[in-house]
Design a protein around this motif. Structure first.
Motif, PDB file in Angstrom:
ATOM      1  N   VAL A  56     -26.922  -5.621  33.244  1.00 36.47           N
ATOM      2  CA  VAL A  56     -26.657  -6.642  32.304  1.00 36.47           C
ATOM      3  C   VAL A  56     -25.592  -7.578  32.727  1.00 36.47           C
ATOM      4  N   MET A  57     -24.540  -7.152  33.656  1.00 38.37           N
ATOM      5  CA  MET A  57     -23.551  -8.183  34.434  1.00 38.37           C
ATOM      6  C   MET A  57     -23.926  -9.326  35.200  1.00 38.37           C
ATOM      7  N   GLY A  58     -25.021  -8.711  36.004  1.00 42.49           N
ATOM      8  CA  GLY A  58     -25.476  -9.621  36.700  1.00 42.49           C
ATOM      9  C   GLY A  58     -26.255 -10.658  35.878  1.00 42.49           C
ATOM     10  N   MET A  59     -27.128 -10.253  34.907  1.00 44.50           N
ATOM     11  CA  MET A  59     -27.817 -11.241  34.253  1.00 44.50           C
ATOM     12  C   MET A  59     -26.645 -12.337  33.590  1.00 44.50           C
ATOM     13  N   PHE A  60     -25.569 -12.028  33.027  1.00 47.53           N
ATOM     14  CA  PHE A  60     -24.706 -12.795  32.593  1.00 47.53           C
ATOM     15  C   PHE A  60     -24.181 -13.686  33.342  1.00 47.53           C
ATOM     16  N   THR A  61     -23.906 -13.387  34.780  1.00 45.12           N
ATOM     17  CA  THR A  61     -23.410 -14.247  35.880  1.00 45.12           C
ATOM     18  C   THR A  61     -24.452 -15.290  36.180  1.00 45.12           C
ATOM     19  N   PHE A  62     -25.896 -14.646  36.384  1.00 47.17           N
ATOM     20  CA  PHE A  62     -26.849 -15.434  36.785  1.00 47.17           C
ATOM     21  C   PHE A  62     -27.229 -16.706  35.851  1.00 47.17           C
ATOM     22  N   MET A  63     -26.886 -16.263  34.390  1.00 46.11           N
ATOM     23  CA  MET A  63     -27.299 -17.398  33.441  1.00 46.11           C
ATOM     24  C   MET A  63     -26.048 -18.476  33.540  1.00 46.11           C
ATOM     25  N   THR A  64     -24.432 -17.986  33.573  1.00 39.71           N
ATOM     26  CA  THR A  64     -23.392 -18.801  33.718  1.00 39.71           C
ATOM     27  C   THR A  64     -23.694 -19.696  34.864  1.00 39.71           C
ATOM     28  N   ALA A  65     -23.846 -18.989  36.171  1.00 43.47           N
ATOM     29  CA  ALA A  65     -24.179 -19.920  37.219  1.00 43.47           C
ATOM     30  C   ALA A  65     -25.416 -21.016  37.178  1.00 43.47           C
ATOM     31  N   TRP A  66     -26.538 -20.450  36.450  1.00 42.14           N
ATOM     32  CA  TRP A  66     -27.651 -21.526  36.300  1.00 42.14           C
ATOM     33  C   TRP A  66     -27.396 -22.388  35.338  1.00 42.14           C
ATOM     34  N   ASN A  67     -26.532 -22.345  34.301  1.00 41.54           N
ATOM     35  CA  ASN A  67     -26.071 -23.288  33.394  1.00 41.54           C
ATOM     36  C   ASN A  67     -25.086 -24.184  33.697  1.00 41.54           C
ATOM     37  N   ASP A  68     -24.336 -23.805  34.907  1.00 42.39           N
ATOM     38  CA  ASP A  68     -22.969 -24.784  35.115  1.00 42.39           C
ATOM     39  C   ASP A  68     -23.367 -25.974  35.629  1.00 42.39           C
ATOM     40  N   PHE A  69     -22.276 -26.852  34.961  1.00 41.79           N
ATOM     41  CA  PHE A  69     -22.830 -28.404  35.246  1.00 41.79           C
ATOM     42  C   PHE A  69     -21.632 -29.094  35.806  1.00 41.79           C
ATOM     43  N   PHE A  70     -20.306 -29.050  35.295  1.00 42.50           N
ATOM     44  CA  PHE A  70     -19.291 -29.659  35.706  1.00 42.50           C
ATOM     45  C   PHE A  70     -18.910 -29.802  37.217  1.00 42.50           C
ATOM     46  N   TRP A  71     -18.785 -28.589  37.713  1.00 44.46           N
ATOM     47  CA  TRP A  71     -18.384 -28.299  39.288  1.00 44.46           C
ATOM     48  C   TRP A  71     -19.407 -28.861  40.170  1.00 44.46           C
ATOM     49  N   PRO A  72     -20.781 -28.334  39.987  1.00 38.60           N
ATOM     50  CA  PRO A  72     -21.793 -28.885  40.740  1.00 38.60           C
ATOM     51  C   PRO A  72     -21.926 -30.454  40.690  1.00 38.60           C
ATOM     52  N   LEU A  73     -21.877 -31.028  39.482  1.00 42.77           N
ATOM     53  CA  LEU A  73     -21.665 -32.536  39.486  1.00 42.77           C
ATOM     54  C   LEU A  73     -20.702 -33.307  40.351  1.00 42.77           C
ATOM     55  N   ILE A  74     -19.726 -32.546  40.685  1.00 47.85           N
ATOM     56  CA  ILE A  74     -18.641 -33.051  41.400  1.00 47.85           C
ATOM     57  C   ILE A  74     -18.980 -33.070  42.724  1.00 47.85           C
ATOM     58  N   VAL A  75     -19.291 -31.733  43.148  1.00 52.26           N
ATOM     59  CA  VAL A  75     -19.133 -31.326  44.663  1.00 52.26           C
ATOM     60  C   VAL A  75     -20.904 -31.520  45.223  1.00 52.26           C
ATOM     61  N   LEU A  76     -21.762 -31.753  44.618  1.00 54.52           N
ATOM     62  CA  LEU A  76     -23.101 -32.100  44.879  1.00 54.52           C
ATOM     63  C   LEU A  76     -23.592 -33.412  45.030  1.00 54.52           C
ATOM     64  N   ASP A  77     -24.256 -33.889  45.722  1.00 52.91           N
ATOM     65  CA  ASP A  77     -24.700 -35.429  45.731  1.00 52.91           C
ATOM     66  C   ASP A  77     -25.811 -35.402  44.887  1.00 52.91           C
TER      67      ASP A  77
END
Lengths: 286, 277
Positions: free
Chosen positions: B198-219
């Protein structure tokens, strides 16, 4: 065995936060680097910066408009789910669904729903005879639209947290209240709410922290203006984190951006403490 | 949880729930609806709730505009790695806190919980500088490494170990001469597998949905994650809703899929993780 946590947190969590304070005391450019120590100059500039106050006002307004209805709706929804329901798992999953959708996707869908010319919300308003609203141009309208995204996404999640707490309230308390002829509303305010007080405090704090850091919803609400990050032509829905992003990553003023970050941190702290106090008083009544 | 609660629900309660459910699902259905139409159909005064026939055209346009496959792959790699790492490292730390006695264990655990109050969003400037110094800007590890383990995972797996790993088993294994790591792997880990999933699924979804940091650090124009690619679709000169919402519909598919498969466990997980009143 616990070392990995502390290494990752130290390097990528704590160090950046403290380093932010250091950077905020400098004229520091993201590309050119440190241009010299300036003390509190960035903070002084911040205090006389109209855009900053505007962003702060917007953040507080959006936070109030989204958190208050969201938590009350969640309480109501939890009460509904706490009854003897058929297909319990189905309803619970249904209300949680909005929460698993990414904010970016939610923001794009709502941007369409709240479109001025072809949006569904205006079409519905037209049916009851209300003139179309320009949801992006007006401050209040844009705040309402953006808050609705937050409410949509988080109400079910908070309802489940309340539900968990409600289910550990002893049943005989309800039964004796019912025997005494208390109304449903009275039972709710006099038994349910006080019993789940710690949980309410917890959700208030968590949604305060989340609400003060709103970024993606307003950033993507105006798809055409996403590139500028100013939150509308007159910055009518620019939040503090958007302003931080604009200064730091559009204009590359790292020092100033870091000062915004620290002020935001302090504001969150103050709002969380005030919230905590208010929520505790409200929850202890009844 | 008891089967009978203090009140039974009447038709009004069900009607309310149906309304809420429709409100929960409608924006999702709506984005699929727009994704299936061409832009000229959006001008209709009263929008039609019947899908149009342009889904494949629009999806093709998504893949022509940005490298959406690559973005999907990137998100898969990021979310997958983050999920696995959180499960392994989180369970290790959780097991240590729950079942091993060591000096300062309780206060260290308090520190872990306390760290979840530190808003990482506010440290983005130095974090970005750090990534530049490491030459990680635009690479996936810039998104992955800071998320390898979080306070939530440690907290969650500690609770799981408290509940599911009996003291006696751990002691028996130790008496038999098992090393701490072997005990962890053969005794503790199998016992907490459901909670870890269950925890793995949570973290997968959170990482999949993340926006702010990837927006800054990825081109955004090079090889971003799905969420950043979405914002690229949105930032064109004129707002192309069919294009945007086709991308959005694609981006939510994996998480909605996981959610439908595991809804029962995930809902249970959120309710368990809540602070009880």
């Amino acid at each position: 065995m616990i070392a990995p946590f502390f290494v990752v947190f130290g390097v990528f969590g704590l160090y950046p936060l403290l380093h932010t304070a250091w950077v905020s005391l400098h004229d520091w450019q993201l590309i050119d680097g440190d241009q010299g120590f300036t003390g509190l100059a960035n903070y002084a500039e911040l205090l006389s910066d109209g855009h900053f106050w505007n962003a702060l006002g917007n953040t507080v307004s959006l936070f109030l408009l989204s958190t208050i209805p969201q938590l009350f709706a969640a309480l109501g929804l939890a009460t509904l789910l706490d009854r003897g329901l058929r297909g319990r798992a189905f309803w619970r999953a249904g209300v949680l669904l909005p929460n698993v959708i990414s904010v970016a996707a939610v923001a794009l869908v709502f941007a369409q729903l709240f479109g001025r010319d072809f949006g569904v919300v205006n079409a519905l308003l037209g049916v009851v005879g209300v003139d179309p609203v320009d949801w992006r141009a007006e401050t209040w309208a844009s705040h309402l639209a953006i808050s609705s995204m937050v409410v949509w996404r988080w109400t079910g999640y908070n309802a489940l947290i309340y539900l968990a707490a409600m289910q550990s309230v002893p049943k005989d308390m309800y039964e004796s209240a019912m025997l005494d002829g208390a109304s449903r509303l009275r039972v709710f305010w006099s038994i349910t709410v006080p019993s789940i007080r710690p949980t309410i405090l917890f959700t208030v704090i968590v949604s305060t922290i989340g609400g003060m850091q709103l970024f993606v919803e307003p950033q993507l609400f105006d798809p055409g203006g996403t590139a500028t990050g100013t939150g509308g032509d007159d910055r009518q829905f620019q939040t503090l984190v958007m302003y931080l992003y604009e200064k730091g990553f559009r204009l590359f003023d790292a020092g100033y951006s870091s000062a915004i970050a620290w002020v935001l941190f302090l504001v969150i702290l103050v709002v969380a403490v005030v919230n905590f106090a208010v929520a505790r008083r409200i929850a202890s009544k009844g | 949880m008891t089967a009978t609660r203090h009140t039974r629900s009447g038709p009004i309660a069900y009607a309310l729930l149906v309304v809420i459910l429709v409100a929960s699902v409608f924006p999702l259905y709506y984005s699929f609806l727009i994704a299936s139409k061409d832009n000229s159909a959006l001008g209709d005064a009263v929008p039609s709730l019947v899908p149009g026939g342009n889904l494949f055209d629009n999806l093709t346009r998504v893949f022509d505009t940005v490298d959406f496959w690559l973005a999907m792959q990137n998100s898969m790699v990021v979310a997958g790695t983050v999920a696995i790492s959180n499960v392994v490292l989180g369970t290790l730390a959780g097991f240590a806190f729950a079942r091993l006695r060591f000096r300062g264990g309780n206060s260290l655990f308090l520190v872990v919980v306390g760290t979840s109050m530190v808003p990482t969003q506010l440290g983005v400037i130095p974090l970005y500088m750090l990534m530049s110094d490491l030459d990680w800007y635009g690479t996936l590890q810039a998104v992955i490494v800071p998320a390898l383990i979080g306070a939530f995972s440690v907290f969650w797996m500690r609770q799981a170990c408290e509940e599911s790993v009996p003291h006696e088993l751990v002691e028996a294994a130790r008496v038999d001469g098992c090393s701490v790591l072997r005990t962890f792997w053969h005794v503790a880990f199998p016992a907490v597998r459901p909670q870890a999933a269950v925890m793995g699924m949570f973290t997968f979804m959170t990482a999949w949905n993340d926006f702010f940091w990837p927006l800054i650090v990825l081109d955004p124009n090079d090889s971003p994650t799905v969420q950043v690619a979405l914002s690229t679709l949105a930032s064109g000169y004129y707002t192309d809703y069919s294009l945007m919402l086709s991308g959005a519909s694609l981006a939510v598919l994996p998480v909605v899929g996981i959610f439908i498969l595991l809804a029962r466990q995930i809902v249970g997980g959120i309710m368990q993780g809540a602070v009880k009143g």
